[in-house]
Design a protein around this motif. Structure first.
Motif, PDB file in Angstrom:
ATOM      1  N   LYS A  57       0.953  -1.307  -0.031  1.00 45.84           N
ATOM      2  CA  LYS A  57       0.060  -0.067   0.163  1.00 45.84           C
ATOM      3  C   LYS A  57       0.779   1.184  -0.024  1.00 45.84           C
ATOM      4  O   LYS A  57       0.434   2.212  -0.731  1.00 45.84           O
ATOM      5  N   ALA A  58       2.135   1.207   0.516  1.00 41.36           N
ATOM      6  CA  ALA A  58       3.091   2.254   0.767  1.00 41.36           C
ATOM      7  C   ALA A  58       3.580   2.742  -0.623  1.00 41.36           C
ATOM      8  O   ALA A  58       3.571   3.720  -0.966  1.00 41.36           O
ATOM      9  N   THR A  59       3.836   1.665  -1.099  1.00 41.29           N
ATOM     10  CA  THR A  59       4.263   1.334  -2.730  1.00 41.29           C
ATOM     11  C   THR A  59       3.237   2.132  -3.412  1.00 41.29           C
ATOM     12  O   THR A  59       3.706   2.850  -4.411  1.00 41.29           O
ATOM     13  N   LEU A  60       1.989   1.483  -3.371  1.00 39.43           N
ATOM     14  CA  LEU A  60       1.112   2.030  -4.231  1.00 39.43           C
ATOM     15  C   LEU A  60       0.860   3.612  -4.099  1.00 39.43           C
ATOM     16  O   LEU A  60       0.558   4.111  -5.067  1.00 39.43           O
ATOM     17  N   ALA A  61       0.651   4.013  -3.039  1.00 36.37           N
ATOM     18  CA  ALA A  61       0.670   5.360  -2.720  1.00 36.37           C
ATOM     19  C   ALA A  61       1.793   6.202  -3.527  1.00 36.37           C
ATOM     20  O   ALA A  61       1.610   7.294  -3.885  1.00 36.37           O
ATOM     21  N   THR A  62       3.036   5.644  -3.479  1.00 36.47           N
ATOM     22  CA  THR A  62       4.040   6.255  -4.100  1.00 36.47           C
ATOM     23  C   THR A  62       3.826   6.356  -5.576  1.00 36.47           C
ATOM     24  O   THR A  62       4.085   7.433  -6.223  1.00 36.47           O
ATOM     25  N   ILE A  63       3.510   5.145  -6.154  1.00 37.89           N
ATOM     26  CA  ILE A  63       3.203   5.037  -7.467  1.00 37.89           C
ATOM     27  C   ILE A  63       2.091   5.951  -7.807  1.00 37.89           C
ATOM     28  O   ILE A  63       2.085   6.784  -8.959  1.00 37.89           O
ATOM     29  N   ILE A  92       3.437   3.612 -15.640  1.00 38.26           N
ATOM     30  CA  ILE A  92       3.059   3.691 -14.015  1.00 38.26           C
ATOM     31  C   ILE A  92       1.796   3.237 -13.638  1.00 38.26           C
ATOM     32  O   ILE A  92       1.581   2.452 -12.528  1.00 38.26           O
ATOM     33  N   GLN A  93       0.916   3.181 -14.761  1.00 40.84           N
ATOM     34  CA  GLN A  93      -0.783   2.553 -14.292  1.00 40.84           C
ATOM     35  C   GLN A  93      -0.412   1.141 -14.380  1.00 40.84           C
ATOM     36  O   GLN A  93      -1.079   0.525 -13.394  1.00 40.84           O
ATOM     37  N   GLU A  94       0.521   0.444 -15.163  1.00 39.35           N
ATOM     38  CA  GLU A  94       0.800  -0.944 -14.901  1.00 39.35           C
ATOM     39  C   GLU A  94       1.316  -1.389 -13.745  1.00 39.35           C
ATOM     40  O   GLU A  94       0.882  -2.439 -13.014  1.00 39.35           O
ATOM     41  N   LYS A  95       1.941  -0.453 -13.078  1.00 44.41           N
ATOM     42  CA  LYS A  95       2.624  -0.644 -11.668  1.00 44.41           C
ATOM     43  C   LYS A  95       1.600  -0.565 -10.762  1.00 44.41           C
ATOM     44  O   LYS A  95       1.420  -1.296  -9.754  1.00 44.41           O
ATOM     45  N   ILE A  96       0.586   0.224 -10.871  1.00 37.10           N
ATOM     46  CA  ILE A  96      -0.494   0.583  -9.962  1.00 37.10           C
ATOM     47  C   ILE A  96      -1.501  -0.888 -10.016  1.00 37.10           C
ATOM     48  O   ILE A  96      -1.750  -1.207  -9.227  1.00 37.10           O
ATOM     49  N   ASN A  97      -1.678  -1.069 -11.320  1.00 39.35           N
ATOM     50  CA  ASN A  97      -2.556  -2.172 -11.465  1.00 39.35           C
ATOM     51  C   ASN A  97      -1.985  -3.533 -10.713  1.00 39.35           C
ATOM     52  O   ASN A  97      -2.597  -4.303  -9.807  1.00 39.35           O
ATOM     53  N   ASN A  98      -0.616  -3.734 -10.870  1.00 38.51           N
ATOM     54  CA  ASN A  98       0.014  -4.725 -10.486  1.00 38.51           C
ATOM     55  C   ASN A  98       0.028  -4.918  -8.768  1.00 38.51           C
ATOM     56  O   ASN A  98       0.006  -5.729  -7.931  1.00 38.51           O
ATOM     57  N   SER A  99       0.406  -3.458  -8.447  1.00 42.08           N
ATOM     58  CA  SER A  99       0.331  -3.464  -6.791  1.00 42.08           C
ATOM     59  C   SER A  99      -1.088  -3.773  -6.371  1.00 42.08           C
ATOM     60  O   SER A  99      -1.361  -4.286  -5.269  1.00 42.08           O
ATOM     61  N   ASN A 100      -2.176  -3.266  -7.142  1.00 45.09           N
ATOM     62  CA  ASN A 100      -3.514  -3.418  -6.333  1.00 45.09           C
ATOM     63  C   ASN A 100      -3.799  -4.948  -6.734  1.00 45.09           C
ATOM     64  O   ASN A 100      -4.443  -5.522  -5.552  1.00 45.09           O
ATOM     65  N   LYS A 101      -3.189  -5.570  -7.555  1.00 43.50           N
ATOM     66  CA  LYS A 101      -3.593  -7.191  -7.589  1.00 43.50           C
ATOM     67  C   LYS A 101      -2.583  -7.883  -6.568  1.00 43.50           C
ATOM     68  O   LYS A 101      -3.261  -8.894  -5.991  1.00 43.50           O
ATOM     69  N   THR A 102      -1.678  -7.453  -6.325  1.00 40.13           N
ATOM     70  CA  THR A 102      -0.809  -7.971  -5.262  1.00 40.13           C
ATOM     71  C   THR A 102      -1.476  -7.751  -3.701  1.00 40.13           C
ATOM     72  O   THR A 102      -1.474  -8.818  -3.048  1.00 40.13           O
ATOM     73  N   ILE A 103      -1.961  -6.657  -3.778  1.00 37.88           N
ATOM     74  CA  ILE A 103      -2.616  -6.280  -2.344  1.00 37.88           C
ATOM     75  C   ILE A 103      -3.859  -6.990  -2.393  1.00 37.88           C
ATOM     76  O   ILE A 103      -4.157  -7.609  -1.178  1.00 37.88           O
ATOM     77  N   ASP A 104      -4.787  -7.195  -3.602  1.00 41.32           N
ATOM     78  CA  ASP A 104      -5.921  -8.183  -3.262  1.00 41.32           C
ATOM     79  C   ASP A 104      -5.403  -9.385  -2.889  1.00 41.32           C
ATOM     80  O   ASP A 104      -6.071 -10.250  -2.210  1.00 41.32           O
ATOM     81  N   LYS A 105      -4.488 -10.017  -3.577  1.00 47.07           N
ATOM     82  CA  LYS A 105      -4.031 -11.401  -3.366  1.00 47.07           C
ATOM     83  C   LYS A 105      -3.703 -11.619  -1.725  1.00 47.07           C
ATOM     84  O   LYS A 105      -4.115 -12.426  -1.286  1.00 47.07           O
ATOM     85  N   LEU A 106      -3.042 -10.676  -1.388  1.00 47.62           N
ATOM     86  CA  LEU A 106      -2.527 -10.789   0.061  1.00 47.62           C
ATOM     87  C   LEU A 106      -3.817 -10.499   1.110  1.00 47.62           C
ATOM     88  O   LEU A 106      -3.861 -11.271   1.937  1.00 47.62           O
ATOM     89  N   ASP A 107      -4.807  -9.659   0.900  1.00 44.48           N
ATOM     90  CA  ASP A 107      -5.760  -9.629   1.503  1.00 44.48           C
ATOM     91  C   ASP A 107      -6.702 -10.950   1.351  1.00 44.48           C
ATOM     92  O   ASP A 107      -7.093 -11.366   2.500  1.00 44.48           O
ATOM     93  N   ASN A 108      -6.919 -11.474   0.309  1.00 49.73           N
ATOM     94  CA  ASN A 108      -7.543 -12.855   0.116  1.00 49.73           C
ATOM     95  C   ASN A 108      -6.782 -13.899   1.011  1.00 49.73           C
ATOM     96  O   ASN A 108      -7.379 -14.800   1.855  1.00 49.73           O
ATOM     97  N   GLU A 109      -5.414 -13.868   1.030  1.00 48.85           N
ATOM     98  CA  GLU A 109      -4.566 -14.849   1.649  1.00 48.85           C
ATOM     99  C   GLU A 109      -5.064 -14.544   3.378  1.00 48.85           C
ATOM    100  O   GLU A 109      -5.122 -15.496   4.232  1.00 48.85           O
ATOM    101  N   LEU A 110      -4.636 -13.259   3.711  1.00 52.70           N
ATOM    102  CA  LEU A 110      -5.047 -12.981   5.019  1.00 52.70           C
ATOM    103  C   LEU A 110      -6.488 -13.344   5.679  1.00 52.70           C
ATOM    104  O   LEU A 110      -6.495 -13.733   6.753  1.00 52.70           O
ATOM    105  N   ASN A 111      -7.454 -13.341   4.664  1.00 48.91           N
ATOM    106  CA  ASN A 111      -8.833 -13.663   5.219  1.00 48.91           C
ATOM    107  C   ASN A 111      -9.021 -15.291   5.653  1.00 48.91           C
ATOM    108  O   ASN A 111      -9.531 -15.905   6.387  1.00 48.91           O
ATOM    109  N   ARG A 112      -8.200 -15.958   4.252  1.00 46.02           N
ATOM    110  CA  ARG A 112      -8.167 -17.352   4.471  1.00 46.02           C
ATOM    111  C   ARG A 112      -7.187 -17.686   5.831  1.00 46.02           C
ATOM    112  O   ARG A 112      -7.766 -18.797   6.470  1.00 46.02           O
ATOM    113  N   LEU A 113      -6.313 -17.065   6.218  1.00 49.10           N
ATOM    114  CA  LEU A 113      -5.600 -17.289   7.326  1.00 49.10           C
ATOM    115  C   LEU A 113      -6.422 -17.126   8.639  1.00 49.10           C
ATOM    116  O   LEU A 113      -6.395 -18.039   9.521  1.00 49.10           O
TER     117      LEU A 113
END
Length: 236
Positions: A175-181, A207-228
């Motif tokens: 999220k910090a990286t996404l804010a910077t991007i 830059i938009q691609e980086k934002i999309n990748n960061s969002n995907k990564t964050i979504d993936k981590l959120d899903n993993e956190l919910n499963r955990l």
């Protein structure tokens, strides 16, 4: 000259001449033998010895006095009494022996029965001990299983908790990286000097691609956190 042998019922005598036999007190029961005879004969059967035979006076029969008869009868009576006591004693001994044998047999059977009962009791106690030991073993195994299960659950919780913290950290970092991007995107859109329009669009696209990748990564981590979190709730 003929010689004679005599037997007075006790022993033999001779040889004697006919004149010597006169001094031997021959009676009708005396046995005579001389050479040529097949067997002994009584003196009365030999003719030449008839004059030498001494007559035997008849035996005087005396009546038994009542006293002697009484003594004999008393003796016989005592004998019968003793004989009765003897048979009675034998009967008593037989009965005593039979009772003793029966008591011995009964005692032996009683001992065998007591021994059998003791063996049965020992066997029951042994089975009971084995059952208790078996139950204790089951309890110990169940305790060990529960301890192992608790240890496994603790390790899983610790592992999941550790991963949750890691995921949270990664989410924070992304999220910090996404804010910077996002700031870089705003700057790219506003920055116009020394840059062509194509260069601008390309920079914005990157830059938009980086934002999309960061969002995907964050979504993936959120899903993993919910499963955990869900998995952590299922562990007792």
């Amino acid at each position: 000259m003929r010689t004679y042998y005599i037997n007075n019922g006790k022993e033999n005598g001779g040889p004697f001449t006919l004149s010597e036999l006169k001094n031997q007190l021959i009676d009708k029961s005396t046995l005579i033998w001389f050479e040529g005879m097949d067997e002994w004969k009584y003196a009365t059967e030999i003719p030449e010895l008839q004059p030498l035979i001494i007559p035997i006076s008849p035996t005087i029969k005396t009546e038994t006095t009542p006293k002697i008869t009484t003594q004999e009868e008393a003796s016989k009576k005592r004998f019968r009494i003793k004989k009765s006591y003897y048979y009675l004693g034998l009967l008593f001994l037989a009965i005593f022996g039979a009772v003793l044998i029966l008591n011995t047999i009964q005692t032996n059977k009683q001992k065998e029965l007591e021994l059998l009962n003791k063996e049965t009791q020992f066997s029951n106690v042994k089975i009971e001990i084995q059952q208790k030991e078996s139950n204790e073993d089951k309890i110990q195994r169940e305790i060990q299983k529960r301890i192992q299960s608790q240890n496994d659950a603790k390790r899983k919780r610790d592992s999941i908790t550790l991963r949750i913290e890691e995921v949270k950290t990664l989410i924070t970092q992304n999220k910090a990286t996404l804010a910077t991007i996002n700031k870089d995107l705003e700057n790219a859109k506003e920055y116009k000097i020394l840059r062509s329009e194509d260069s601008k669009e390309e920079q914005i696209y990157t830059i938009q691609e980086k934002i999309n990748n960061s969002n995907k990564t964050i979504d993936k981590l959120d899903n993993e956190l919910n499963r955990l979190f869900l998995l952590l709730e299922t562990i007792h």
